[in-house]
Design an enzyme around this catalytic site. Structure first.
Site, mmCIF file in Angstrom:
data_model
loop_
_atom_site.group_PDB
_atom_site.id
_atom_site.type_symbol
_atom_site.label_atom_id
_atom_site.label_comp_id
_atom_site.label_asym_id
_atom_site.label_seq_id
_atom_site.Cartn_x
_atom_site.Cartn_y
_atom_site.Cartn_z
ATOM 1 N N SER B 132 0.841 -1.191 0.000
ATOM 2 C CA SER B 132 0.000 0.000 0.000
ATOM 3 C C SER B 132 0.890 1.260 0.000
ATOM 4 C CB SER B 132 -0.950 -0.059 1.212
ATOM 5 O OG SER B 132 -1.894 0.977 1.168
ATOM 6 N N ASP B 274 -8.804 -5.687 -5.801
ATOM 7 C CA ASP B 274 -8.455 -4.376 -5.243
ATOM 8 C C ASP B 274 -8.959 -3.283 -6.179
ATOM 9 O OD1 ASP B 274 -7.292 -2.080 -4.205
ATOM 10 O OD2 ASP B 274 -5.278 -2.936 -4.054
ATOM 11 N N HIS B 303 -7.892 -4.406 -1.302
ATOM 12 C CA HIS B 303 -6.631 -3.750 -0.954
ATOM 13 C C HIS B 303 -6.028 -4.302 0.341
ATOM 14 C CE1 HIS B 303 -3.751 -0.537 -1.545
ATOM 15 N NE2 HIS B 303 -3.864 -0.201 -0.279
#
Lengths: 328, 328
Positions: B132, B274, B303
């Site tokens: 991320s 995602d 995600h």
């Protein structure tokens, strides 16, 4: 349903017939019990054309398309050509005036439409064309009043709200509550509406429209879509109260019905890219209705396709209205 | 980068080596110029193991896994087995303490990591494993300091933020601003975090977890996911200030780099479901890096897969760390 008062603001006879008014009735609301409500409505179109109930999203209302009598653009103005073949009846959602601060079930809206039909002396509508929340209400109308509607066109609605979409809406309502706490309910509604706008469209559209890098000015960062979202939020806040937004938003989450209760010819339209009301949920609904047709709309615009895909939606509406005429 | 002060809270020699501390340095921030910042860091693991910089999302920090010295569970505790083969270095994001109220570029975080390496006398890390926001910072670290990192593992990051995801985050920041206006910044952070949580997961997961119908009690409507979202929001608000949340959220939107600048072996991991950082964007990044491997992770969790898909991520981390060891 005791009708207390009916006021027509416009009456015209002849080939075209347009009425608009507000109906004061007491409706037995599902959660809040008997309540006095004012139902704004409009009926326009050729006097001998089939009556078509038309209903849109929670921010849509009685004014669907412009007419000689009501010249302003309506929320489905882009479908004026297709819709002109019908006599269109539409209402302002009960609760949209902010006067009802209680849970509003979509079935309550179906009762409101029936009350307007009663007041107008219309026993039976030829069809019901609904999109988004309006399609949910259409599903309930067809279940509650099987003899008052011959055919249903439901765009972007399934048997019940998707849990993920409900979660999104619950956060919109928290934004409204935060705005109230900040003593600026309009700011809360604006944020809620901006959040809702995101759910009505698709990531692919944003990529095409808002591709610019964010701007940094001084200590402030703004992303490319921010002006657009601010504008949409402010516009909605100018015409929708916090109470109205909260209660109509909740109403979508309260939607729940069963396909097996539908006993009329139905057309279900699903938008491939709609992640608020996923195509697979609509397919599942259509699969359980005996007289159902299922249409998939390819679109960049997700849940908003009914407002944006003018040609595809026009073709569907035109065919639907023609089938109402031939059934008369 | 003038190092002003280094404080170690724990030093242990032997086979295991764990240090934790705060480094006071002046960093030349991209948008805000030279600023004095405090960088919390931790380094744990076998003294002779390859140094692996580990970085997670904006709410993650220096404490990655528990150790004898720092016993609390870390944000990537589920990967403790895989990560134990490396000497893990991680920082608290600059800005996470709320002391920096200015735009923070992801490159600023890369400078902060380099400053910690300097302070620890580590010329070169064997690898950088980021997920991320941490993967975005890893991309910048590899570009800015090509001789200080031999290999990169980047999970769920692309060349720049997707415009739709940026729009979502801009509304999270508006929630924070509304909370501040309501004189309750924690409520704004809680709403922002709840909104973010929606973007970290998938509609399919919500369908499985939050399938119950909404509840109506009196005049109040609550949907199934609401307790969970309230809990997540409150937990985040208890440990993150409005300023920290806003500035780290902005930092994701400021992320922008070019694949062609990467000259090291890279593994890019994309999660099929995602929608915050779409798989296709990561594939496009991988396609333009000569020494790239591209791995697709099937997952229900979008995600958040890097936190939830323990086995799949463990296999990737284990192989990555083994390749660092053999390269030593």
């Amino acid at each position: 349903m005791a009708v207390q008062q009916t006021t027509f603001t416009t009456v015209r006879q002849g080939d075209q017939m347009a009425l608009g008014g507000a109906l004061e009735v007491i409706l037995p609301l599902r959660y809040a019990g008997a309540r006095s409500v004012s139902i704004g409505y409009e009926i326009v179109g050729p006097a001998r054309a089939p009556v078509l109930i038309v209903a849109g999203g929670i921010s849509a209302g009685r004014h669907v398309i412009s007419s000689d009598e009501f010249a302003e653009s309506g929320w489905w103005e882009c479908q004026k050509t297709a819709l002109s073949a019908a006599r269109i009846l539409a209402i302002d959602w009960i609760g949209s005036d902010g006067a009802l601060d209680c849970p509003i079930d979509p079935t309550d809206q179906a009762l409101a439409i029936a009350a307007v039909l009663d007041a107008l002396g219309i026993v039976r509508a030829a069809g019901f064309a609904g999109a988004s929340y309006g399609a949910m209400v259409g599903l309930h109308f067809a279940v509650l009043f099987p003899h008052r509607c011959e055919q249903l066109l439901a765009i972007s609605a399934s048997e019940r709200a998707h849990p993920f979409s409900s979660a999104c809406r619950s956060l919109q309502r928290k934004a409204i509550a935060l705005g109230e706490r900040a003593d600026d309910p309009a700011a809360g509604v604006a944020l809620a509406r901006a959040l809702a706008m995101l759910t009505y469209r698709t990531a692919d559209e944003y990529r095409q429209r808002f591709d610019a890098a964010p701007s940094v000015e001084g200590l402030s960062v703004r992303v490319s879509a921010e002006d657009y979202l601010d504008f949409q939020g402010a516009r909605s806040a100018a015409r929708t109260s916090a109470v109205a937004y909260r209660r109509l938003s909740e109403s979508i989450d309260l939607h729940q019905m069963e396909a097996s209760q539908l006993n009329l010819p139905c057309i279900f339209v699903a938008v491939e890219s709609d992640w608020l009301v996923p195509m697979e949920d609509i397919r599942a609904l259509a699969d359980h209705v005996p007289q159902a047709r299922f249409i998939v709309l390819p679109s960049l615009f997700g849940h908003d396709a009914f407002l944006k895909e003018q040609d595809q939606v026009s073709a569907i509406l035109t065919e639907f209205i023609a089938s109402l005429e031939s059934a008369q």
